[in-house]
Design a protein around this motif. Structure first.
Motif, PDB file in Angstrom:
ATOM      1  N   VAL A 245       0.874  -1.181   0.000  1.00 52.40           N
ATOM      2  CA  VAL A 245       0.000   0.000   0.000  1.00 52.40           C
ATOM      3  C   VAL A 245       0.908   1.228   0.000  1.00 52.40           C
ATOM      4  CG1 VAL A 245      -1.896  -1.107   1.242  1.00 52.40           C
ATOM      5  CG2 VAL A 245      -0.088   0.014   2.524  1.00 52.40           C
ATOM      6  N   ASP A 246       0.303   2.401  -0.212  1.00 52.07           N
ATOM      7  CA  ASP A 246       1.103   3.624  -0.161  1.00 52.07           C
ATOM      8  C   ASP A 246       1.799   3.729   1.191  1.00 52.07           C
ATOM      9  OD1 ASP A 246       0.737   4.713  -2.676  1.00 52.07           O
ATOM     10  OD2 ASP A 246      -1.182   5.629  -2.128  1.00 52.07           O
ATOM     11  N   VAL A 247       2.970   4.329   1.191  1.00 54.52           N
ATOM     12  CA  VAL A 247       3.688   4.484   2.464  1.00 54.52           C
ATOM     13  C   VAL A 247       2.899   5.459   3.343  1.00 54.52           C
ATOM     14  CG1 VAL A 247       5.932   3.974   1.469  1.00 54.52           C
ATOM     15  CG2 VAL A 247       5.149   6.350   1.529  1.00 54.52           C
ATOM     16  N   PRO A 248       2.947   5.302   4.691  1.00 55.48           N
ATOM     17  CA  PRO A 248       2.182   6.212   5.558  1.00 55.48           C
ATOM     18  C   PRO A 248       2.687   7.645   5.354  1.00 55.48           C
ATOM     19  CG  PRO A 248       3.629   4.758   6.845  1.00 55.48           C
ATOM     20  CD  PRO A 248       3.737   4.308   5.447  1.00 55.48           C
ATOM     21  N   VAL A 249       3.901   7.865   5.613  1.00 50.84           N
ATOM     22  CA  VAL A 249       4.674   9.035   5.216  1.00 50.84           C
ATOM     23  C   VAL A 249       6.082   8.707   5.666  1.00 50.84           C
ATOM     24  CG1 VAL A 249       4.125  10.328   7.333  1.00 50.84           C
ATOM     25  CG2 VAL A 249       5.026  11.546   5.403  1.00 50.84           C
ATOM     26  N   LEU A 250       7.010   8.910   4.780  1.00 51.10           N
ATOM     27  CA  LEU A 250       8.408   8.638   5.127  1.00 51.10           C
ATOM     28  C   LEU A 250       9.127   9.975   5.179  1.00 51.10           C
ATOM     29  CD1 LEU A 250       9.073   5.626   2.720  1.00 51.10           C
ATOM     30  CD2 LEU A 250       8.307   5.552   5.096  1.00 51.10           C
ATOM     31  N   SER A 251      10.341   9.953   5.701  1.00 45.55           N
ATOM     32  CA  SER A 251      11.059  11.218   5.751  1.00 45.55           C
ATOM     33  C   SER A 251      12.531  11.006   5.453  1.00 45.55           C
ATOM     34  CB  SER A 251      10.889  11.854   7.128  1.00 45.55           C
ATOM     35  OG  SER A 251      11.524  11.036   8.079  1.00 45.55           O
ATOM     36  N   MET A 252      13.133  12.072   4.969  1.00 44.12           N
ATOM     37  CA  MET A 252      14.578  12.033   4.745  1.00 44.12           C
ATOM     38  C   MET A 252      15.123  13.406   5.088  1.00 44.12           C
ATOM     39  SD  MET A 252      16.927  10.613   1.659  1.00 44.12           S
ATOM     40  CE  MET A 252      16.426  11.633   0.327  1.00 44.12           C
ATOM     41  N   LEU A 253      16.126  13.408   5.906  1.00 47.29           N
ATOM     42  CA  LEU A 253      16.741  14.655   6.324  1.00 47.29           C
ATOM     43  C   LEU A 253      18.010  14.838   5.501  1.00 47.29           C
ATOM     44  CD1 LEU A 253      16.045  16.700   8.612  1.00 47.29           C
ATOM     45  CD2 LEU A 253      17.777  15.538  10.003  1.00 47.29           C
ATOM     46  N   VAL A 254      18.034  15.920   4.712  1.00 49.33           N
ATOM     47  CA  VAL A 254      19.246  16.191   3.935  1.00 49.33           C
ATOM     48  C   VAL A 254      19.861  17.478   4.468  1.00 49.33           C
ATOM     49  CG1 VAL A 254      20.229  16.442   1.626  1.00 49.33           C
ATOM     50  CG2 VAL A 254      18.142  15.112   1.928  1.00 49.33           C
ATOM     51  N   ASP A 255      20.843  17.331   5.313  1.00 48.88           N
ATOM     52  CA  ASP A 255      21.518  18.474   5.943  1.00 48.88           C
ATOM     53  C   ASP A 255      20.513  19.480   6.507  1.00 48.88           C
ATOM     54  OD1 ASP A 255      23.870  17.287   5.163  1.00 48.88           O
ATOM     55  OD2 ASP A 255      23.901  18.355   3.245  1.00 48.88           O
ATOM     56  N   ASN A 256      19.782  19.061   7.462  1.00 44.93           N
ATOM     57  CA  ASN A 256      18.802  19.908   8.168  1.00 44.93           C
ATOM     58  C   ASN A 256      17.552  20.253   7.370  1.00 44.93           C
ATOM     59  OD1 ASN A 256      20.439  19.980  10.440  1.00 44.93           O
ATOM     60  ND2 ASN A 256      21.623  21.690   9.564  1.00 44.93           N
ATOM     61  N   VAL A 257      17.492  19.850   6.117  1.00 43.89           N
ATOM     62  CA  VAL A 257      16.249  20.099   5.372  1.00 43.89           C
ATOM     63  C   VAL A 257      15.429  18.816   5.364  1.00 43.89           C
ATOM     64  CG1 VAL A 257      15.221  20.705   3.146  1.00 43.89           C
ATOM     65  CG2 VAL A 257      17.278  21.883   3.938  1.00 43.89           C
ATOM     66  N   PRO A 258      14.268  18.843   6.020  1.00 42.53           N
ATOM     67  CA  PRO A 258      13.464  17.618   6.042  1.00 42.53           C
ATOM     68  C   PRO A 258      12.607  17.491   4.775  1.00 42.53           C
ATOM     69  CG  PRO A 258      12.515  19.282   7.481  1.00 42.53           C
ATOM     70  CD  PRO A 258      13.677  19.934   6.788  1.00 42.53           C
ATOM     71  N   TYR A 259      12.602  16.302   4.195  1.00 43.45           N
ATOM     72  CA  TYR A 259      11.727  16.004   3.055  1.00 43.45           C
ATOM     73  C   TYR A 259      10.731  14.951   3.508  1.00 43.45           C
ATOM     74  CZ  TYR A 259      14.905  18.511  -0.032  1.00 43.45           C
ATOM     75  OH  TYR A 259      15.647  19.486  -0.637  1.00 43.45           O
ATOM     76  N   ARG A 260       9.473  15.151   3.142  1.00 41.94           N
ATOM     77  CA  ARG A 260       8.448  14.149   3.455  1.00 41.94           C
ATOM     78  C   ARG A 260       8.129  13.378   2.180  1.00 41.94           C
ATOM     79  NH1 ARG A 260       3.954  17.566   4.837  1.00 41.94           N
ATOM     80  NH2 ARG A 260       5.245  19.170   3.868  1.00 41.94           N
ATOM     81  N   ILE A 261       7.923  12.085   2.334  1.00 43.51           N
ATOM     82  CA  ILE A 261       7.743  11.235   1.151  1.00 43.51           C
ATOM     83  C   ILE A 261       6.416  10.486   1.234  1.00 43.51           C
ATOM     84  CG2 ILE A 261       8.745   9.315  -0.166  1.00 43.51           C
ATOM     85  CD1 ILE A 261      11.472  10.198   0.997  1.00 43.51           C
ATOM     86  N   TYR A 262       5.614  10.594   0.186  1.00 43.00           N
ATOM     87  CA  TYR A 262       4.272   9.993   0.146  1.00 43.00           C
ATOM     88  C   TYR A 262       4.128   9.022  -1.023  1.00 43.00           C
ATOM     89  CZ  TYR A 262       3.209  13.983   3.177  1.00 43.00           C
ATOM     90  OH  TYR A 262       3.210  14.896   4.185  1.00 43.00           O
ATOM     91  N   ASN A 263       2.991   8.327  -1.016  1.00 44.29           N
ATOM     92  CA  ASN A 263       2.608   7.370  -2.090  1.00 44.29           C
ATOM     93  C   ASN A 263       3.545   6.175  -2.183  1.00 44.29           C
ATOM     94  OD1 ASN A 263       0.398   8.938  -2.645  1.00 44.29           O
ATOM     95  ND2 ASN A 263       1.529  10.228  -4.062  1.00 44.29           N
ATOM     96  N   GLY A 264       3.882   5.737  -3.383  1.00 42.61           N
ATOM     97  CA  GLY A 264       4.815   4.619  -3.533  1.00 42.61           C
ATOM     98  C   GLY A 264       4.167   3.322  -3.986  1.00 42.61           C
TER      99      GLY A 264
END
Lengths: 480, 301
Positions: A245-264
């Motif tokens: 199923v789609d991911v709940p919400v994932l995250s990736m921190l790139v040098d203090n900048v947080p990215y949120r990741i959806y779907n998949g």
């Protein structure tokens, strides 16, 4: 060949040269107006013998001399011969792979990637296999069909009879399974290509480009010791574990900048920095993680491949191992409280599944209800976690709930307690339906929670800590 | 001036020489001598097609999808090899051999299409909510869509999706060669709706004098729909249309429409008479003989 096609080229040049000689005035009449000044210039040379003028004349002569010479053919063969040669060569490269090819297929540059295996036979038969949500029953599927390499705008590999493995991406009919945004795609489908321009081919790699959509597709030769089904099942299991199923919400921190990741679910991530900055990133599931269709830059760092770590809790960047895609929490006891979960009797221990069957029978007898569903979810009205009991009668859903107290003192451990309350219908069920009181009693215990991957927990195994024989499974519900 | 005349004459005579030097036409426009590779995966089927379509009817039966040979604006997929074989046999049995038996073997060779192209999916037009089931281009090429859905056990569906379409497209080819009477177009003049025909229910269309909603789109479609429906429908099915036509129309919302003063049944029968006469006079085809043969064969599937 060129001279035959273009006989005037050399002649014109020669005629033009003769015009520059002193006897030029004899042409008179037509063209004289243009030629006279040149003649005058030439006469002028005799008087002044100006070196620079001689140089000019020489260079003009040299220029014309250049035109005299026919260019020899760049290629030794005609275009048609060269095309046929390329077709033959590609054909032999394709058929030489005895165990076939791994194709990283993208319908178009915004759709998710899928691994297809293909083996090309010299007879024009191609055998394909895949395993994903798009294959029959989401299981390993293998089918044969015909292919050809045709001379189109260069050599084009075309799969010109239907093969469900490939044409599922182009079929405008029955596209429901492909509908990632819940829109009606009838008439459109994913609009994937099944004719490919062969850009380049060497012994172990072929670079294709979709003819209509232009997606870049790479085929790599499959090692001879790889067994198709087990290889695809391995990929399919990983795909299922991470993206059932789609991911709940994932995250990736790139040098203090947080990215949120959806779907998949259909192999496309929406990667958000903010509501304004959203990247739609197609990817493909590899044997040890995922790979983006193309590298993307996030906060100045370029990413493409990720590997699932051993604990299956994060996807670690292959290019920059200091960065990783993670879930929002590693504690399933916390995670479980943010979603609704459906009880899956057939994947639960006998005690739980037989309780479900008893309740189901009782609901049928008492209320003529069908399709019994038991769910765990947070209820805002009760301000409590609840056990939801529902059934369908005359196409109408009847639902009641019982309140549960939920606590967690340890990671992945959930303590459930029946709160002796619920809504009116819930309490009615509790009092009237055989088995519900026993179910609630069985749920009142400490459970250890586990799942295949904490990146996207969609099925949770709840094990009674005091009795190994007692467990049930819950499947995460996707909101409508 | 004299020279000019001389050169002109010379060039004309050269043109004539060039023409007189033309190669003789071969029996087929296709290279029927082309050998089929014995080792090719499609060898048996390709040979069958060669013997059953190309040689007798000078027709190329294309089952391999050619995107350039279809409308690139549609999203289409190829027909499967299995369905192509099934379709090829059915087309021969229910179309070519019917004309061969009733009208004579030369008829389709002279008037039939030169190419049949099979496509696996329908050609959807999602904007208008319609799907294309077949096309006939310039009387030469007939394209049949949705062949992957072929179910040879369901004659009604086969008729609706394929055989009605074939007779429909073939009727277009015939009337493109020999015009049908202008009088036909006058019967339902003003009732055709080229863009909104799909919103009329079969009952509504019938009550207006059309055998199908699509017949109500243009008069040439009306003409060929009469032929196609009459040919493939059994007496019971045909009478159902006439019964619908004799009664007030009921729209897609189930509402009965006000009386439009048209006797739909009489209109359809009048159109059928014109069709019958045109087929007899222009093509020497007795439509009822054709129909009996088709229905007899359908029952034998």
């Amino acid at each position: 060949m060129n001279s035959a096609l273009n006989p005037s080229k050399g002649d014109t040049a020669r005629n033009y040269l003769s015009l520059a000689r002193p006897k030029l005035p004899s042409f008179g009449g037509v063209g004289g107006g243009f030629l006279t000044p040149l003649y005058k210039t030439i006469n002028m040379f005799n008087k002044t013998t100006n070196k620079s003028h001689i140089a000019l004349l020489l260079s003009i002569l040299l220029l014309f001399a250049g035109c005299r010479k026919e260019e020899s053919d760049i290629f030794p063969h005609t275009p048609a011969e060269r095309l046929q040669h390329a077709i033959d060569e590609y054909q032999s490269i394709l058929t030489a792979a005895t165990n076939g090819w791994q194709v990283e297929y993208y319908a178009n540059s915004t759709s998710g990637g899928y691994t297809l295996l293909m083996k090309f036979d010299a007879s024009g038969l191609v055998t394909m296999a895949s395993r994903s949500k798009l294959t029959k029953n989401a299981a390993y599927e293998q089918e044969s069909s015909l292919y050809e390499i045709i001379g189109d705008n260069g050599p084009v590999l075309t799969f010109n009879t239907f093969n469900p493995i490939l044409h599922v991406f182009s079929n405008p009919e029955h596209p429901e399974i492909l509908d990632r945004k819940e829109e009606d795609l009838t008439g459109y489908g994913w609009q994937g290509d099944y004719e490919f321009i062969i850009n380049k081919a060497v012994k172990d790699t072929v670079w294709l480009k979709g003819k209509k959509q232009g997606a870049e597709i790479i085929m790599t030769q499959l090692a001879t010791d790889i067994q198709w089904q087990s290889y695809l099942d391995e990929l399919g299991d990983l795909d299922d574990m991470l993206f059932h199923v789609d991911v709940p919400v994932l995250s990736m921190l790139v040098d203090n900048v947080p990215y949120r990741i959806y779907n998949g679910k259909f192999h496309v991530f929406d990667i958000k920095k903010s509501d304004r900055e959203i990247h739609q990133v197609p990817f493909i599931v590899t044997s040890d993680g995922i790979q983006f269709y193309q590298p993307i830059e996030l906060n100045g760092v370029v990413f493409r491949s990720f590997e699932l770590n051993r604990a299956r809790t994060k996807l670690v960047s292959v290019e920059h191992p200091e960065y990783a895609i993670r879930g929002t929490t590693d504690d399933l006891a916390e995670f479980i409280q943010n979603f609704a979960w459906q009880f899956i009797p057939e994947l639960s221990s006998l005690d739980f599944s037989s309780l479900y069957n008893r309740i189901s029978d009782a609901v049928t007898i008492l209320y003529e209800g069908e399709q019994l569903v038991l769910k765990l979810e947070y209820n805002t009205e009760a301000n409590s976690y609840v056990l939801v009991v529902s059934y369908v009668k005359d196409k109408q859903k009847i639902e009641g709930y019982l309140n549960l107290d939920i606590t967690s003192d340890e990671q992945d451990v959930l303590s459930i307690n029946y709160a002796n309350s619920g809504d009116k219908t819930g309490m009615q069920f509790y009092n009237e339906v055989d088995g519900i009181d026993e179910l609630v009693a069985a749920l009142t215990a400490d459970f250890e929670l586990s799942t295949d991957s904490k990146l996207n927990p969609w099925m949770i195994h709840c094990q009674n800590l005091n009795d190994n024989a007692l467990f049930f499974r819950l499947e995460r519900q996707i909101k409508d | 001036m004299r020279n000019l005349l001389k050169y002109t004459l010379l060039s004309i005579s050269m043109i004539l020489i060039a023409c007189s030097n033309d190669e003789h036409f071969t029996a087929s426009i296709f290279n029927i001598e082309k050998s089929i590779d014995e080792n090719a995966a499609g060898y048996a089927f390709d040979t069958w097609l060669h013997e059953n379509y190309l040689e007798p009817y000078n027709l190329e039966f294309r089952y391999r999808m050619e995107d350039v040979g279809s409308d690139m604006n549609y999203n289409l997929v190829p027909v499967s090899f299995e369905k192509a074989q099934e379709m090829a046999r059915l087309v021969k049995y229910l179309w070519f051999d019917v004309y061969g038996t009733v009208v004579g073997p030369e008829f389709l060779k002279e008037n039939g299409p030169r190419i049949i192209h099979l496509i696996g999916s329908p050609a959807y037009n999602p904007i208008s909510g319609t799907m294309l089931l077949g096309t006939a281009e310039g009387g030469l090429k007939v394209t049949l869509f949705r062949c992957n859905e072929l179910d040879s056990t369901d004659v009604d569906k086969m008729n609706e999706y394929y055989f009605k379409t074939m007779h429909h497209e073939f009727a277009h080819i015939l009337h493109q060669k020999r015009n049908y009477p202008v009088e036909f177009g006058l019967i339902s003049q003003g009732k055709y709706n080229p863009l909104g025909w799909q919103y009329r229910s079969p009952s509504e269309a019938a009550s207006m004098g059309f055998v199908s909603p699509y017949a109500g789109s243009q008069n040439r479609e009306d003409f060929v729909e009469i032929i196609a429906n009459y040919l493939v429908k059994t007496d019971t099915q045909w009478n159902e249309i006439l019964t619908m036509a004799a009664n007030p129309g009921i729209n897609y919302d189930g509402e009965e429409l006000p009386d439009d003063g048209i006797d739909g049944k009489a209109v359809i029968l009048r159109k059928l008479e014109i069709v019958r006469k045109w087929l007899q006079d222009s093509w020497n085809i007795e439509i009822d003989e054709l129909r009996t043969e088709i229905i007899r064969r359908q029952e034998g599937i």
